[in-house]
Design a protein around this motif. Structure first.
Motif, mmCIF file in Angstrom:
data_model
loop_
_atom_site.group_PDB
_atom_site.id
_atom_site.type_symbol
_atom_site.label_atom_id
_atom_site.label_comp_id
_atom_site.label_asym_id
_atom_site.label_seq_id
_atom_site.Cartn_x
_atom_site.Cartn_y
_atom_site.Cartn_z
ATOM 1 N N VAL A 112 0.821 -1.218 0.000
ATOM 2 C CA VAL A 112 0.000 0.000 0.000
ATOM 3 C C VAL A 112 0.859 1.274 0.000
ATOM 4 C CG1 VAL A 112 -0.308 -0.080 2.529
ATOM 5 C CG2 VAL A 112 -2.033 0.997 1.112
ATOM 6 N N HIS A 113 1.984 1.256 0.713
ATOM 7 C CA HIS A 113 2.803 2.476 0.794
ATOM 8 C C HIS A 113 3.711 2.666 -0.412
ATOM 9 C CE1 HIS A 113 1.120 2.421 4.648
ATOM 10 N NE2 HIS A 113 1.839 1.422 5.077
ATOM 11 N N ILE A 114 3.829 1.619 -1.218
ATOM 12 C CA ILE A 114 4.561 1.778 -2.473
ATOM 13 C C ILE A 114 3.600 2.327 -3.525
ATOM 14 C CG2 ILE A 114 5.763 0.564 -4.348
ATOM 15 C CD1 ILE A 114 7.523 0.158 -2.037
ATOM 16 N N GLY A 131 -4.592 2.197 8.141
ATOM 17 C CA GLY A 131 -4.451 1.404 9.359
ATOM 18 C C GLY A 131 -3.134 0.666 9.330
ATOM 19 N N ASP A 132 -2.056 1.437 9.360
ATOM 20 C CA ASP A 132 -0.724 0.872 9.217
ATOM 21 C C ASP A 132 0.293 1.938 9.585
ATOM 22 O OD1 ASP A 132 0.471 -1.662 7.353
ATOM 23 O OD2 ASP A 132 1.806 0.007 7.835
ATOM 24 N N SER A 133 1.204 1.603 10.485
ATOM 25 C CA SER A 133 2.087 2.640 11.018
ATOM 26 C C SER A 133 3.013 3.241 9.962
ATOM 27 C CB SER A 133 2.901 2.085 12.182
ATOM 28 O OG SER A 133 3.648 0.971 11.776
ATOM 29 N N HIS A 134 3.353 2.478 8.919
ATOM 30 C CA HIS A 134 4.286 3.003 7.921
ATOM 31 C C HIS A 134 3.650 3.933 6.900
ATOM 32 C CE1 HIS A 134 6.680 -0.191 9.733
ATOM 33 N NE2 HIS A 134 7.573 0.771 9.689
ATOM 34 N N THR A 135 2.424 4.351 7.189
ATOM 35 C CA THR A 135 1.785 5.390 6.387
ATOM 36 C C THR A 135 2.652 6.641 6.359
ATOM 37 O OG1 THR A 135 -0.287 4.461 7.167
ATOM 38 C CG2 THR A 135 -0.430 6.584 6.070
HETATM 39 S S1 SF4 Z 1 6.203 -2.435 7.166
HETATM 40 FE FE1 SF4 Z 1 4.121 -3.156 7.049
HETATM 41 S S2 SF4 Z 1 3.324 -2.327 5.128
HETATM 42 FE FE2 SF4 Z 1 5.545 -2.153 5.059
HETATM 43 S S3 SF4 Z 1 6.208 -3.971 3.983
HETATM 44 FE FE3 SF4 Z 1 6.342 -4.379 6.158
HETATM 45 S S4 SF4 Z 1 4.387 -5.326 6.666
HETATM 46 FE FE4 SF4 Z 1 4.143 -4.347 4.679
#
Ligand code: SF4
Lengths: 470, 207
Positions: A112-114, A131-135
């Motif tokens: 999703v962040h890529i 819903g993910d900290s690496h947003t």
């Molecule tokens: S940090 Fe979270 S979103 Fe990023 S690659 Fe790892 S599991 Fe996936």
């Protein structure tokens, strides 16, 4: 505007998204983009359903499955039942609530962040949540982007807003230039090593200075991605010409004349001269060597030329116990050099380092070399588009020839929710973002590093200073 | 959401800093589509050995603490992943209050959404409460949200700070979404204004 107080980039984005203010400073903050994945959304959709609520803005929402997806042939489906159920639940929910969805077999599927920046979904000046900290990754676009919990996912779905109180501003000023062989990953690891895993708590960090301006968009994303490992809510980098050039022509970005109007607005976003920061940290880029973590949180990081620190030197009893536990868990001895440490697995991928630039860096090291005997080396592109481009550029072939495995895009061994996991005791050089105990599989030992360093470890079979490979 | 007024119970000491949400609940237990049932996996790797047997030295495996309602820890509790499975697992185990010198932001938020009270108290006070809690089942602690005090077994009261809006929601068990929807008119107005001032802002095509 004369007479107005100089504002930071964060202040500007914040101010322009406040819908209403409660008595005590809590604000209703409008959200421009909501990214949804399969792990943190099922309970939120269920909550909407139980309350009979609609999703307010499907046209500001986009969903993709990334955590549970196998990196091997997708046509065979997902073998593990619980993973499959999670993905199928997402697929049912997006239909029921009318959410735009990128299917697993679509070329544009990915982490999703890529894909947010890649598809032009994430734009400067926006508020972006997931819903993910690496947003925090999307902050590289000059957007205020942060991770939320599942209850907040439901809140955004129902109201297109969040209840938030303003963060404090932190400026991380990186002066000078990074040395040869030193990358954005090394820079952000060095920053976390300096401020600590809780150093940014309550803050939004804006990165500035020559070394940040010099980074390409991929490098900026790597830096913002790992901001959460320093405890900050979000990382931000002021949008500039590089940002605009990156966005131009991407699928969901404004097109034509609308793009020009967007750029005119985006140019007003950078922090004003004299804007106030609650905390300022200065870093000298030239002093940073390639970094590698030795312990079980990202703060436990040293230069590749360094040695495992002695926990006895830590005055705080609790921290001392924690450091001692790290040395034990990682199977290291105090004073040991890291650059000769044999490894079992190499993982190149994740939302930190799964972009085309990262794969180019790995391929540059792998070219004409061979993965060391006994080492398993995985390369997992961050999206289908990255994978395709790497294949077109011949990078996939270089990596395959060197003995790397070339996989399908997803989170993979970053957290081992799919079949890619470390087994107990295995040691891994990984380009991901978290080295917590068991993160890559129970008992696994993770050393975080850059793609070039990971590729160097693959070909030598040991953690290696990539600058020595020539 | 259950309201939180007061809780009295046994407090479990966990004298570690930087307890991350991977430690509270490892990723392999996130493959659920429900909020409940995660309590048995709380602190999985600290609590069980490789064969799945309880580690007797882990605090929650010791008699009085199996029923702990309060957890006391060191700095930066709940760092790392945003997974709300962490507070869900705590709640499912029976923990209603976590006391620590400070918390990671997302975890701190997530607690409030689930009727768990995160209490920030200085490290020295946390250490003192941990000392108290080592007395086991006879040492009960009360946390009173309305009065914003933690009451030690000795009867001594320790004041803590909390955001008044969050306190209000928690005391009354109010759902955030319901609160925000009372302001829905403002959201409508905001959207109209934005679609004029930033008409270049694209939507994502639906369907
Ligand atoms: S940090 Fe979270 S979103 Fe990023 S690659 Fe790892 S599991 Fe996936």
């Amino acid at each position: 505007m004369s007479g107005t107080k100089p504002r930071t980039l964060f202040d500007k984005i914040w101010d322009s998204h406040v819908v209403d203010q409660m008595g005590d400073g809590t604000c209703i903050l409008y959200i421009d983009r909501h990214l949804v994945h399969e792990v943190t959304s099922p309970q939120a959709f269920e909550g909407l359903r139980l309350a009979g609520r609609k999703l307010r803005r499907p046209d500001a929402t986009i969903a993709v499955a990334d955590h549970n997806i196998p990196t091997t042939d997708r046509r065979l489906g997902i073998k593990e039942e619980d993973s499959r159920i999670q993905v199928e639940t997402l697929e049912k929910n997006v239909v029921e609530f009318g959410v735009p969805y990128i299917p697993i077999m679509d070329d544009r599927q990915g982490i999703v962040h890529i894909i947010g920046p890649e598809l032009g979904i994430s734009l400067p000046g926006m508020t972006i949540v997931c819903g993910d900290s690496h947003t925090s990754t999307h902050g590289a676009m000059g957007a205020l982007a942060f991770g939320i919990g599942t209850s907040e996912v439901e809140h955004v779905m129902a109201t297109q807003s969040l209840l938030q109180s303003p963060a404090k501003n932190m400026l991380v000023q990186v002066n000078g230039k990074l040395g040869l062989g030193v990358t954005a990953k090394d820079l952000v690891l060095a920053i976390i090593g300096k401020i600590g895993t809780a150093g940014g708590t309550g803050h939004v960090i804006e990165y500035a200075g020559e070394a940040i301006r010099d980074l390409d968009m991929a490098g900026r994303m790597t830096v913002c991605n790992m901001t959460i490992e320093g405890g900050a809510r979000a990382g931000l980098i002021a949008p500039d010409q590089k940002t605009f050039d990156y966005i131009k022509g991407r699928q969901y970005a404004p097109q034509g004349e609308a793009f020009d109007r967007a750029v005119a607005y985006w140019r007003t976003l950078p922090s004003d001269p004299g804007a106030h920061y609650d905390t300022v940290v200065e870093i000298d880029a030239a002093g940073i060597a390639p970094q590698v973590t030795w312990g079980t949180n990202p703060e436990a990081v040293i230069a590749i030329t360094g040695t495992v620190p002695d926990p006895a030197a830590e005055p705080d009893e609790g921290k001392r116990a924690q450091l001692a536990r790290m040395v034990e868990y990682m199977g290291l001895t105090v004073g040991q050099r890291l650059d000769t440490l044999p490894i079992d697995v190499v993982f190149i991928g994740s939302c930190t380092n799964g972009r085309i630039e990262d794969i180019r860096a790995a391929a540059a090291v792998a070219k004409g070399r061979k993965v060391a005997p006994g080492v398993q080396a995985l390369v997992v592109p961050g999206s289908g588009l990255v994978k395709k481009q790497a294949e077109q550029e011949g990078l996939a072939q270089i990596l395959l020839d060197a003995g790397f495995e070339w996989r399908e895009p997803c989170c993979s061994m970053c957290l081992g929710m799919n079949p890619d996991k470390l087994t107990p005791g295995q040691r891994c050089a990984s380009t991901s973002n978290r080295n917590f105990e068991g993160r890559q599989g129970p008992g696994g030992r993770t050393h975080l590093c850059s793609p070039a360093m990971a590729a160097a470890a693959a070909v030598t079979g040991r953690l290696t200073d990539v600058r020595q490979l020539g | 959401m259950d309201k939180f007024t007061t809780t009295t119970g046994v407090a479990a000491p966990l004298p570690l800093a930087n307890i991350d949400t991977d430690k509270i609940i490892p990723a392999r237990f996130l493959k659920t589509i429900k909020r409940t049932g995660l309590g048995v996996h709380l602190f999985d790797t600290l609590r069980y050995d490789a064969e799945g047997k309880e580690r007797p030295d882990f605090v929650l495996n010791q008699a009085p603490y199996r029923k702990a309602e309060i957890l006391i820890a060191h700095e930066n509790f709940g760092c790392g992943s945003s997974r709300e499975h962490a507070p869900w697992a705590l709640l499912d185990f029976g923990i209603r209050c976590v006391i620590a010198p400070d918390f990671a932001d997302i975890f701190h938020n997530n607690c409030f959404k689930n009727g768990i009270l995160p209490v920030r108290l200085p490290r020295a006070v946390c250490d003192q409460l941990m000392e108290d809690s080592r007395l086991g089942g006879n040492s009960r602690v009360t946390v009173d949200l309305a009065r914003q005090v933690v009451i030690r077994p000795s009867g001594e009261e320790i004041h803590f700070e909390i955001d008044p809006f969050r306190k209000h929601l928690l005391l009354n068990g109010l759902d955030d979404i319901g609160q925000t929807l009372q302001h829905v008119k403002k959201i409508d107005e905001y959207e109209t204004k934005r679609s004029e001032s930033q008409s270049w802002l694209p939507s994502i095509p639906v369907g």
